[in-house]
Design a protein around this motif. Sequence first.
Motif, short mmCIF file in Angstrom:
data_model
loop_
_atom_site.label_atom_id
_atom_site.label_comp_id
_atom_site.label_asym_id
_atom_site.label_seq_id
_atom_site.Cartn_x
_atom_site.Cartn_y
_atom_site.Cartn_z
N TRP A 110 -7.33 4.70 12.94
CA TRP A 110 -7.81 5.95 12.53
C TRP A 110 -6.88 6.09 10.79
CZ3 TRP A 110 -3.74 9.90 12.24
CH2 TRP A 110 -2.68 9.59 13.08
N VAL A 111 -7.33 7.03 10.21
CA VAL A 111 -6.91 7.26 8.95
C VAL A 111 -6.01 8.61 8.64
CG1 VAL A 111 -6.89 7.05 6.34
CG2 VAL A 111 -8.42 5.81 7.94
N ASN A 112 -4.73 8.70 8.37
CA ASN A 112 -3.93 10.02 7.76
C ASN A 112 -3.72 9.86 6.47
OD1 ASN A 112 -2.21 12.19 8.60
ND2 ASN A 112 -0.50 11.03 7.71
N VAL A 113 -4.04 11.25 5.82
CA VAL A 113 -4.06 11.34 4.48
C VAL A 113 -2.88 12.36 4.11
CG1 VAL A 113 -5.19 11.76 2.41
CG2 VAL A 113 -6.53 10.80 4.07
N SER A 114 -2.12 12.02 2.84
CA SER A 114 -1.33 13.05 2.66
C SER A 114 -0.97 13.14 1.27
CB SER A 114 0.25 12.78 2.99
OG SER A 114 0.24 12.54 4.67
N HIS A 122 7.77 4.01 1.34
CA HIS A 122 8.03 3.90 2.66
C HIS A 122 6.82 4.38 3.64
CE1 HIS A 122 12.43 4.34 1.98
NE2 HIS A 122 11.96 3.41 1.39
N THR A 123 6.74 3.80 4.71
CA THR A 123 5.66 4.26 5.63
C THR A 123 5.85 5.56 6.55
OG1 THR A 123 6.31 2.67 7.22
CG2 THR A 123 4.73 1.85 5.65
N SER A 124 7.13 5.88 6.41
CA SER A 124 7.66 7.14 7.17
C SER A 124 8.48 7.91 6.18
CB SER A 124 8.22 6.92 8.32
OG SER A 124 9.36 6.22 8.38
N ASP A 125 8.55 9.21 6.18
CA ASP A 125 9.28 9.93 5.23
C ASP A 125 9.16 9.43 3.93
OD1 ASP A 125 10.84 12.10 4.69
OD2 ASP A 125 12.72 10.75 4.90
N PHE A 126 7.97 9.55 3.30
CA PHE A 126 7.65 8.61 1.98
C PHE A 126 7.60 9.73 0.86
CE2 PHE A 126 3.85 9.09 4.68
CZ PHE A 126 3.01 9.85 4.10
N GLY A 127 7.87 10.80 1.00
CA GLY A 127 8.20 11.93 -0.07
C GLY A 127 7.88 13.14 0.50
N LYS A 128 8.00 14.08 -0.58
CA LYS A 128 8.08 15.62 -0.15
C LYS A 128 6.46 16.15 0.02
CE LYS A 128 9.18 20.18 -1.57
NZ LYS A 128 8.75 21.15 -2.74
N SER A 129 6.10 16.54 1.09
CA SER A 129 4.79 16.98 1.24
C SER A 129 4.33 18.09 0.47
CB SER A 129 4.57 17.46 2.97
OG SER A 129 3.39 17.79 3.21
N LEU A 130 3.17 17.90 -0.25
CA LEU A 130 2.74 19.09 -0.94
C LEU A 130 1.19 19.73 -0.45
CD1 LEU A 130 3.30 17.25 -4.30
CD2 LEU A 130 4.43 18.93 -3.41
N ALA A 131 1.02 19.10 0.68
CA ALA A 131 -0.41 19.68 1.34
C ALA A 131 -0.26 19.21 2.74
CB ALA A 131 -1.46 18.99 0.81
N ALA A 132 -1.07 20.18 3.58
CA ALA A 132 -1.45 19.75 5.03
C ALA A 132 -1.99 18.65 5.25
CB ALA A 132 -1.87 20.76 5.53
N SER A 133 -1.36 17.52 5.84
CA SER A 133 -2.13 16.25 5.88
C SER A 133 -3.30 16.51 6.96
CB SER A 133 -1.24 15.30 6.72
OG SER A 133 -0.02 15.13 5.89
N VAL A 134 -4.43 15.31 6.64
CA VAL A 134 -5.42 15.42 7.30
C VAL A 134 -5.63 14.15 8.08
CG1 VAL A 134 -6.81 17.21 6.01
CG2 VAL A 134 -6.77 14.72 5.70
N SER A 135 -6.29 13.91 9.26
CA SER A 135 -6.64 12.75 9.92
C SER A 135 -7.89 12.73 10.70
CB SER A 135 -5.22 12.37 10.63
OG SER A 135 -5.25 13.29 11.71
N ASP A 136 -8.10 11.47 10.87
CA ASP A 136 -9.32 11.57 11.81
C ASP A 136 -8.95 10.78 13.17
OD1 ASP A 136 -9.12 8.70 11.06
OD2 ASP A 136 -11.24 8.34 11.38
#
Length: 148
Positions: A110-114, A122-136
């Motif tokens: 599945w895909v997660n978009v941030s 990095h693959t986790s904690d890769f930056g400050k979130s600017l939008a609610a993530s979406v995923s399938d």
Amino acid sequence: MHVKKMLAPILAVSLITAPFTVPGEASAKESNKKPATTEPFIISAPTVHYSKGTKATVTVTPKKGNKGNETVVFQLMNGTKVISQSAVEADIKSAQKFSAYFNSYKSGYWVNVSVVSNYNGHTSDFGKSLAASVSDAPFELRVMETTD
């Protein structure tokens, strides 16, 4: 029996192309109330196609206070494990479409978009979130009974 054969493809298409929502957002939309968000960007119109790989597309729209140098991060996931990650850096001043293509697809992916600032790769904690993530992210759908 004929209804079940027709319904299955319709459900499959609807599940793949339906916008990603959180239960709290769905109830807010139904009552015509906008959910309070503090993020400076909105991710919308997500689509994912699984054919000879995985292609994900989203639209990112800025709200007030865009500082520039944002990164849209696409992650191909298998359960909670990141299989691959793609990032697009941009200064998003108006609604823009972003896409990522991954060469692989297996059942359960599945895909997660941030959208983040200060992307560090990095693959986790890769930056400050600017939008609610979406995923399938996969979910289980059970049809318990159908009647005429």
